[in-house]
Design a protein around this motif. Structure first.
Motif, short mmCIF file in Angstrom:
data_model
loop_
_atom_site.label_atom_id
_atom_site.label_comp_id
_atom_site.label_asym_id
_atom_site.label_seq_id
_atom_site.Cartn_x
_atom_site.Cartn_y
_atom_site.Cartn_z
N LEU A 1 -6.67 -3.60 4.37
CA LEU A 1 -6.83 -4.72 5.28
C LEU A 1 -5.87 -4.63 6.46
CD1 LEU A 1 -7.25 -7.63 2.69
CD2 LEU A 1 -9.01 -6.79 4.26
N LEU A 2 -4.63 -4.25 6.17
CA LEU A 2 -3.63 -4.13 7.24
C LEU A 2 -4.00 -3.03 8.22
CD1 LEU A 2 -0.36 -4.58 5.17
CD2 LEU A 2 -1.16 -6.10 6.98
N LEU A 3 -4.38 -1.86 7.71
CA LEU A 3 -4.70 -0.74 8.60
C LEU A 3 -5.98 -1.01 9.39
CD1 LEU A 3 -3.78 2.36 6.40
CD2 LEU A 3 -2.43 1.21 8.16
N GLN A 4 -6.95 -1.67 8.78
CA GLN A 4 -8.15 -2.03 9.52
C GLN A 4 -7.84 -3.03 10.62
OE1 GLN A 4 -10.73 -3.40 6.39
NE2 GLN A 4 -10.82 -1.38 5.44
N HIS A 5 -6.95 -3.98 10.33
CA HIS A 5 -6.56 -4.95 11.33
C HIS A 5 -5.77 -4.28 12.46
CE1 HIS A 5 -5.71 -8.96 12.88
NE2 HIS A 5 -4.46 -8.57 13.05
N ILE A 6 -4.88 -3.35 12.12
CA ILE A 6 -4.12 -2.62 13.14
C ILE A 6 -5.06 -1.81 14.02
CG2 ILE A 6 -2.46 -0.74 13.46
CD1 ILE A 6 -1.04 -1.77 10.93
N ALA A 7 -6.03 -1.14 13.41
CA ALA A 7 -6.99 -0.35 14.19
C ALA A 7 -7.77 -1.24 15.14
CB ALA A 7 -7.94 0.38 13.24
N GLN A 8 -8.19 -2.41 14.69
CA GLN A 8 -8.92 -3.32 15.56
C GLN A 8 -8.04 -3.82 16.69
OE1 GLN A 8 -10.28 -6.92 13.74
NE2 GLN A 8 -11.90 -7.23 15.24
N ALA A 9 -6.78 -4.12 16.38
CA ALA A 9 -5.87 -4.62 17.41
C ALA A 9 -5.60 -3.57 18.47
CB ALA A 9 -4.55 -5.07 16.78
N VAL B 1 -9.01 2.85 2.70
CA VAL B 1 -8.73 3.89 3.69
C VAL B 1 -8.11 5.06 2.94
CG1 VAL B 1 -8.44 2.34 5.65
CG2 VAL B 1 -6.49 2.83 4.17
N ASN B 2 -8.22 6.24 3.51
CA ASN B 2 -7.66 7.40 2.85
C ASN B 2 -6.41 7.89 3.55
OD1 ASN B 2 -8.53 9.05 5.07
ND2 ASN B 2 -10.58 9.10 4.17
N HIS B 3 -5.84 8.91 2.96
CA HIS B 3 -4.57 9.45 3.45
C HIS B 3 -4.67 9.92 4.90
CE1 HIS B 3 -1.41 12.37 4.10
NE2 HIS B 3 -2.27 13.35 4.05
N GLN B 4 -5.72 10.64 5.24
CA GLN B 4 -5.85 11.18 6.59
C GLN B 4 -6.00 10.08 7.63
OE1 GLN B 4 -5.48 14.15 7.64
NE2 GLN B 4 -5.39 15.33 5.75
N GLN B 5 -6.75 9.06 7.32
CA GLN B 5 -6.94 7.96 8.27
C GLN B 5 -5.65 7.20 8.51
OE1 GLN B 5 -10.05 6.20 6.02
NE2 GLN B 5 -11.70 7.08 7.25
N ALA B 6 -4.90 6.94 7.44
CA ALA B 6 -3.61 6.25 7.59
C ALA B 6 -2.64 7.12 8.37
CB ALA B 6 -3.03 5.92 6.21
N ARG B 7 -2.61 8.40 8.09
CA ARG B 7 -1.67 9.30 8.77
C ARG B 7 -1.96 9.38 10.26
NH1 ARG B 7 -1.74 14.48 10.29
NH2 ARG B 7 -3.85 14.74 9.44
N LEU B 8 -3.23 9.46 10.64
CA LEU B 8 -3.57 9.58 12.05
C LEU B 8 -3.40 8.26 12.79
CD1 LEU B 8 -6.76 11.84 11.80
CD2 LEU B 8 -4.45 12.51 12.48
#
Length: 403
Positions: free
Chosen positions: A251-259, A5-12
């Motif tokens: 992995l964490l951010l993808q899991h958070i997005a899915q949740a 994931v990149n900076h913008q995706q994590a930030r948003l």
């Protein structure tokens, strides 16, 4: 390791969110990589991975413990760090046991103060190596106490993620294997546990993952995810390099997005490729001259293994660590502040002009991408408001991914 994931995706994704990370030195690096990614698209340096208890890291501040106290390898060592920006709050607690008097004090802070939106926890290696040779019963009992305490007061919309411990090497060395000095009762040397510890971790992962699932909390199996990525483990057999930690963050951010029922797409960031088309990015980063210092060697210095600070401990706290002043968000006038809180959070319920589609029922789509088929999921849904994100489509896209 093709997905990131990149900076913008994590930030948003984490906009106006309070994230808490609890655990050992591996979890500290999880916290550090998340702090870096929220500010820029860059990996952790080798020096940043080795550092412990420093006064400041990438604009964060040391709140308690660390170099403000006596640096040591003991089970009583503490370190509390916090990174705060206009729209993000990330906090880290170093813990050596999943349930103790110190953990109870942390839980009490959450009871009386700001409730986190995301809690990321792992505690295993110290638990099973430093307290009791027959660790199984104590570890299971402490896990039950910890999960029960959090379950009793955390809001339903808080996302709790239990990270399973990553694979240990056949030969390991680290600060947690060094016996404490001047301890009462005297702690016996524990270096002899090193060969067996890699197998004990697998057993402990089973107990931790099963109990977390029984308490309807999410489990991310990092042991499974990294079983074929051992080239990214450092030579001490315990820690991992910057590429591995960026993968953990992904992995964490993808899991958070899915949740939360949202997806991370290239549409959120102009002129950015999809996060599923970045295998060349990892390869370029690993071979680039700009990262030569970080990735040419995984060896660890003696200072890293001992965690000893030869300097005199500081007698006072950093001026930025005394008080965290509330931020001012003029572009979001509807934000409110809870009593006795030091950070603004958006209201989750009862907000005018918030479309019903902003509330999501996570985990309803059973067409899961391959990387999530080994992740246990919460049985109940969470009502969550995630601003500035894309809604999950009702039907899966042609390529099969949902983020």
């Amino acid at each position: 390791m093709k997905e990131t994931v990149n900076h913008q995706q994590a930030r948003l994704l984490l906009h106006n969110k309070f994230v808490v990370v609890l655990g050992d030195s591996i979890q500290r690096s999880v916290y550090k990589d998340l702090v870096v990614l929220l500010q820029k698209d860059r990996y952790l340096t080798l020096r940043q991975l080795k550092s412990k208890g420093e006064m400041s890291f990438e604009l964060d501040c040391l709140v308690e413990g660390g170099c403000l106290d006596r640096m040591n390898n003991g089970t009583a060592y503490t370190e509390v760090r916090q990174y705060q920006s206009d729209h993000h709050l990330i906090r880290f607690y170093f813990v050596t046991r999943i349930f103790s008097r110190y953990m109870q004090s942390i839980i009490q802070d959450f009871r009386q103060g700001l409730k986190p939106d995301v809690v990321i926890v792992n505690s295993c290696v110290w638990d099973i190596s430093r307290y009791n040779p027959k660790w199984v019963d104590d570890y299971k009992a402490n896990l039950k106490r910890f999960f029960g305490e959090l379950k009793s007061f955390l809001p339903e919309e808080t996302l709790f993620v239990w990270n399973l411990t990553m694979p240990l090497g056949e030969r390991i060395k680290g600060g947690f294997l060094v016996p404490e000095r001047h301890a009462v009762p005297i702690v016996q040397p524990i270096e002899h546990k090193a060969p067996q510890l890699r197998y004990d971790v697998i057993e402990a992962n089973f107990y931790g993952g099963t109990l977390a699932d029984n308490y309807e909390m999410d489990v991310l199996d990092l042991h499974f995810q990294f079983r074929f990525s051992l080239q990214h483990r450092t030579k001490d057999g315990v820690h991992w390099n910057a590429i591995a930690h960026r993968r953990i963050t992904a992995l964490l951010l993808q899991h958070i997005a899915q949740a939360w029922g949202v997806m991370l797409t290239a549409d959120e960031v102009p002129d950015q490729k999809s996060i599923y088309d970045c295998s060349t990015k990892f390869a370029a980063a690993a071979t680039s001259d700009s990262f030569r210092e970080e990735f040419t060697s995984d060896s660890l210095s003696g200072a890293f293994l001992s965690f000893e600070d030869k300097r005199e401990p500081l007698s006072h706290r950093h001026e930025n660590a005394e008080n965290f002043r509330p931020v001012v968000l003029p572009q979001r006038p509807r934000l409110r502040r809870r009593p006795q809180q030091k950070y603004y959070v958006p209201p989750r319920h009862g907000v005018d002009n918030v479309p019903p589609s902003s509330h999501f029922e996570p985990y309803e789509d059973y067409h899961q991408p391959p990387n999530h088929q080994f992740v246990m999921r919460n049985r109940h849904s969470r009502r969550h408001y995630a601003p500035y994100t894309h809604h999950k489509p009702d039907h899966p896209p042609a390529h099969g991914y949902h983020y």
